[in-house]
Design a protein around this motif. Sequence first.
Motif, PDB file in Angstrom:
ATOM      1  N   HIS A 280       0.815  -1.215   0.000  1.00  0.00           N
ATOM      2  CA  HIS A 280       0.000   0.000   0.000  1.00  0.00           C
ATOM      3  C   HIS A 280       0.851   1.269   0.000  1.00  0.00           C
ATOM      4  O   HIS A 280       0.350   2.353   0.306  1.00  0.00           O
ATOM      5  N   ALA A 281       2.111   1.130  -0.334  1.00  0.00           N
ATOM      6  CA  ALA A 281       3.045   2.247  -0.200  1.00  0.00           C
ATOM      7  C   ALA A 281       2.629   3.474  -1.004  1.00  0.00           C
ATOM      8  O   ALA A 281       2.627   4.597  -0.484  1.00  0.00           O
ATOM      9  N   GLU A 282       2.290   3.277  -2.254  1.00  0.00           N
ATOM     10  CA  GLU A 282       2.025   4.445  -3.108  1.00  0.00           C
ATOM     11  C   GLU A 282       0.879   5.289  -2.583  1.00  0.00           C
ATOM     12  O   GLU A 282       1.006   6.513  -2.439  1.00  0.00           O
ATOM     13  N   ALA A 283      -0.250   4.656  -2.265  1.00  0.00           N
ATOM     14  CA  ALA A 283      -1.413   5.414  -1.778  1.00  0.00           C
ATOM     15  C   ALA A 283      -1.111   6.062  -0.435  1.00  0.00           C
ATOM     16  O   ALA A 283      -1.461   7.231  -0.194  1.00  0.00           O
ATOM     17  N   THR A 284      -0.450   5.319   0.454  1.00  0.00           N
ATOM     18  CA  THR A 284      -0.138   5.843   1.787  1.00  0.00           C
ATOM     19  C   THR A 284       0.789   7.039   1.708  1.00  0.00           C
ATOM     20  O   THR A 284       0.545   8.089   2.319  1.00  0.00           O
ATOM     21  N   LEU A 285       1.864   6.895   0.950  1.00  0.00           N
ATOM     22  CA  LEU A 285       2.865   7.961   0.890  1.00  0.00           C
ATOM     23  C   LEU A 285       2.365   9.174   0.126  1.00  0.00           C
ATOM     24  O   LEU A 285       2.693  10.313   0.473  1.00  0.00           O
ATOM     25  N   ARG A 286       1.570   8.950  -0.894  1.00  0.00           N
ATOM     26  CA  ARG A 286       1.015  10.094  -1.626  1.00  0.00           C
ATOM     27  C   ARG A 286       0.135  10.936  -0.706  1.00  0.00           C
ATOM     28  O   ARG A 286       0.162  12.166  -0.746  1.00  0.00           O
ATOM     29  N   ARG A 287      -0.642  10.260   0.145  1.00  0.00           N
ATOM     30  CA  ARG A 287      -1.467  10.983   1.113  1.00  0.00           C
ATOM     31  C   ARG A 287      -0.588  11.745   2.110  1.00  0.00           C
ATOM     32  O   ARG A 287      -0.864  12.894   2.448  1.00  0.00           O
ATOM     33  N   ASP A 288       0.476  11.106   2.568  1.00  0.00           N
ATOM     34  CA  ASP A 288       1.404  11.771   3.492  1.00  0.00           C
ATOM     35  C   ASP A 288       2.007  13.017   2.854  1.00  0.00           C
ATOM     36  O   ASP A 288       2.128  14.075   3.494  1.00  0.00           O
ATOM     37  N   HIS A 289       2.407  12.892   1.597  1.00  0.00           N
ATOM     38  CA  HIS A 289       3.017  14.026   0.901  1.00  0.00           C
ATOM     39  C   HIS A 289       2.015  15.180   0.763  1.00  0.00           C
ATOM     40  O   HIS A 289       2.371  16.352   0.959  1.00  0.00           O
ATOM     41  N   ASP A 290       0.781  14.844   0.428  1.00  0.00           N
ATOM     42  CA  ASP A 290      -0.250  15.880   0.299  1.00  0.00           C
ATOM     43  C   ASP A 290      -0.480  16.585   1.631  1.00  0.00           C
ATOM     44  O   ASP A 290      -0.603  17.821   1.687  1.00  0.00           O
ATOM     45  N   ASN A 291      -0.543  15.814   2.706  1.00  0.00           N
ATOM     46  CA  ASN A 291      -0.768  16.404   4.024  1.00  0.00           C
ATOM     47  C   ASN A 291       0.390  17.305   4.434  1.00  0.00           C
ATOM     48  O   ASN A 291       0.184  18.401   4.978  1.00  0.00           O
ATOM     49  N   ALA A 292       1.615  16.856   4.170  1.00  0.00           N
ATOM     50  CA  ALA A 292       2.782  17.669   4.493  1.00  0.00           C
ATOM     51  C   ALA A 292       2.765  18.975   3.704  1.00  0.00           C
ATOM     52  O   ALA A 292       3.069  20.052   4.234  1.00  0.00           O
ATOM     53  N   ARG A 293       2.380  18.876   2.438  1.00  0.00           N
ATOM     54  CA  ARG A 293       2.325  20.076   1.591  1.00  0.00           C
ATOM     55  C   ARG A 293       1.274  21.060   2.106  1.00  0.00           C
ATOM     56  O   ARG A 293       1.529  22.274   2.176  1.00  0.00           O
ATOM     57  N   HIS A 294       0.116  20.540   2.491  1.00  0.00           N
ATOM     58  CA  HIS A 294      -0.936  21.414   3.005  1.00  0.00           C
ATOM     59  C   HIS A 294      -0.503  22.100   4.306  1.00  0.00           C
ATOM     60  O   HIS A 294      -0.809  23.270   4.529  1.00  0.00           O
ATOM     61  N   PHE A 295       0.194  21.376   5.147  1.00  0.00           N
ATOM     62  CA  PHE A 295       0.697  21.968   6.392  1.00  0.00           C
ATOM     63  C   PHE A 295       1.690  23.090   6.076  1.00  0.00           C
ATOM     64  O   PHE A 295       1.626  24.174   6.667  1.00  0.00           O
ATOM     65  N   ALA A 296       2.606  22.831   5.151  1.00  0.00           N
ATOM     66  CA  ALA A 296       3.602  23.842   4.779  1.00  0.00           C
ATOM     67  C   ALA A 296       2.937  25.072   4.172  1.00  0.00           C
ATOM     68  O   ALA A 296       3.323  26.214   4.469  1.00  0.00           O
ATOM     69  N   GLU A 297       1.935  24.844   3.331  1.00  0.00           N
ATOM     70  CA  GLU A 297       1.215  25.978   2.742  1.00  0.00           C
ATOM     71  C   GLU A 297       0.497  26.780   3.815  1.00  0.00           C
ATOM     72  O   GLU A 297       0.417  28.014   3.733  1.00  0.00           O
ATOM     73  N   GLY A 298      -0.013  26.082   4.841  1.00  0.00           N
ATOM     74  CA  GLY A 298      -0.663  26.772   5.943  1.00  0.00           C
ATOM     75  C   GLY A 298       0.295  27.664   6.707  1.00  0.00           C
ATOM     76  O   GLY A 298      -0.065  28.775   7.116  1.00  0.00           O
ATOM     77  N   ILE A 299       1.519  27.202   6.883  1.00  0.00           N
ATOM     78  CA  ILE A 299       2.524  28.021   7.562  1.00  0.00           C
ATOM     79  C   ILE A 299       2.850  29.255   6.734  1.00  0.00           C
ATOM     80  O   ILE A 299       2.970  30.369   7.257  1.00  0.00           O
ATOM     81  N   GLN A 300       2.964  29.076   5.432  1.00  0.00           N
ATOM     82  CA  GLN A 300       3.254  30.220   4.567  1.00  0.00           C
ATOM     83  C   GLN A 300       2.121  31.239   4.614  1.00  0.00           C
ATOM     84  O   GLN A 300       2.359  32.454   4.642  1.00  0.00           O
ATOM     85  N   GLU A 301       0.892  30.752   4.659  1.00  0.00           N
ATOM     86  CA  GLU A 301      -0.261  31.659   4.725  1.00  0.00           C
ATOM     87  C   GLU A 301      -0.330  32.433   6.037  1.00  0.00           C
ATOM     88  O   GLU A 301      -0.886  33.535   6.089  1.00  0.00           O
ATOM     89  N   LEU A 302       0.240  31.846   7.098  1.00  0.00           N
ATOM     90  CA  LEU A 302       0.256  32.546   8.383  1.00  0.00           C
ATOM     91  C   LEU A 302       1.034  33.853   8.297  1.00  0.00           C
ATOM     92  O   LEU A 302       0.699  34.829   8.975  1.00  0.00           O
TER      93      LEU A 302
END
Length: 364
Positions: A235-257
């Motif tokens: 299940h690596a691809e689906a799991t890691l793709r979700r992790d990458h998306d979540n990390a990106r959203h968190f980083a974008e949230g910090i930039q928006e702050l």
Amino acid sequence: MRRAMARAAVGDDDYGEDPTVNELQHLAAGILGTEAALFVPTATMANLIAVMCHCQRRGAQLLLGRDAHLHVYEHGGAAQVAGVHSQALPDLPDGTFDLDQLELTIRDAHGSRYHPRPELICLENTHSSAGGRALPLIYLQQVRGLADRYGLRVHMDGARLMNAAVAQDVEPAQITQHCDSVSLCFSKGLGAPAGAVLAGRREFVAEAWRVRKLLGGGMRQAGVLAAAAHLGLEHAEATLRRDHDNARHFAEGIQELNSPLCSVNLSAVETNIVMVSIRGGWPSPAELCEHLRAVSKEELAETGQAVSVLLFPWSAHTVRAVWHRDISAHDTKLAKNKLEFVARKCQEKLALGLRPTPPSAGGA
């Protein structure tokens, strides 16, 4: 995953009789594009085995990055156990090192009667200290060409190799084709409780089995661990793709702050790791992590939620956030909101000329 572990068919892996381990090794070798693979307890052991197999003369030289996990966080096993000298090169921000400097270092020692013999180049992909950066494929090809030119071998510390493959949208074998051996960890983003594989040519893996035995890594009914690793790999691809998306959203949230206290380099967020830069003298990375971990009555009153976020104080000016299979998009949003709350409260205190005590000491 625990159900898979409980139901695993097992045998004596030390005799090669554990069917679940054998199936995992076959699967991993196929995914990594190698002839064979060996299941070992940890990726640290996998890396040490690789060094010992490739560098069988004491005093041989290993070339790697100064911030590489193998160099910094594996207790100098290459020197302590293998008798191998590590020549550390400066890491560039993207996790690579300068190829001209690499070649110059090799050339200075190549054929010299006074230098250690250079025998192995070690790469880390993704590169943890660089914030989970995936090494460019053209760079791997160039390192391979340089190694061939001077008769060196290449080992990849691929603890997070699957993250690199997902980020670059390529098959893992397209990455590992440039290496003589590769390690892959199952207990990071893939979510298994333990285990790693070391993969390469069949004769290399046969020698790796002997070194695993030497290091105490031979296991009996290891299928209970291999079953979890097998599930994570499937299940690596689906799991890691979700992790990458979540990390990106968190980083974008910090930039928006747009906070004066913390920032992030979005271009460096490629996989499941976010390095958050901390500005100013307070809070320090350790203090910020403590505020994020603690829950205060003030937070509960203002937000109606009690959220504890675990980040790691990585350096004097950086904290590290890492995503894994148990962190959802909702969890990521809560973490972003908690960081926003903590940053706002810190700014308010600083504006008043106050320096709050850490939450554990009774502060907000």
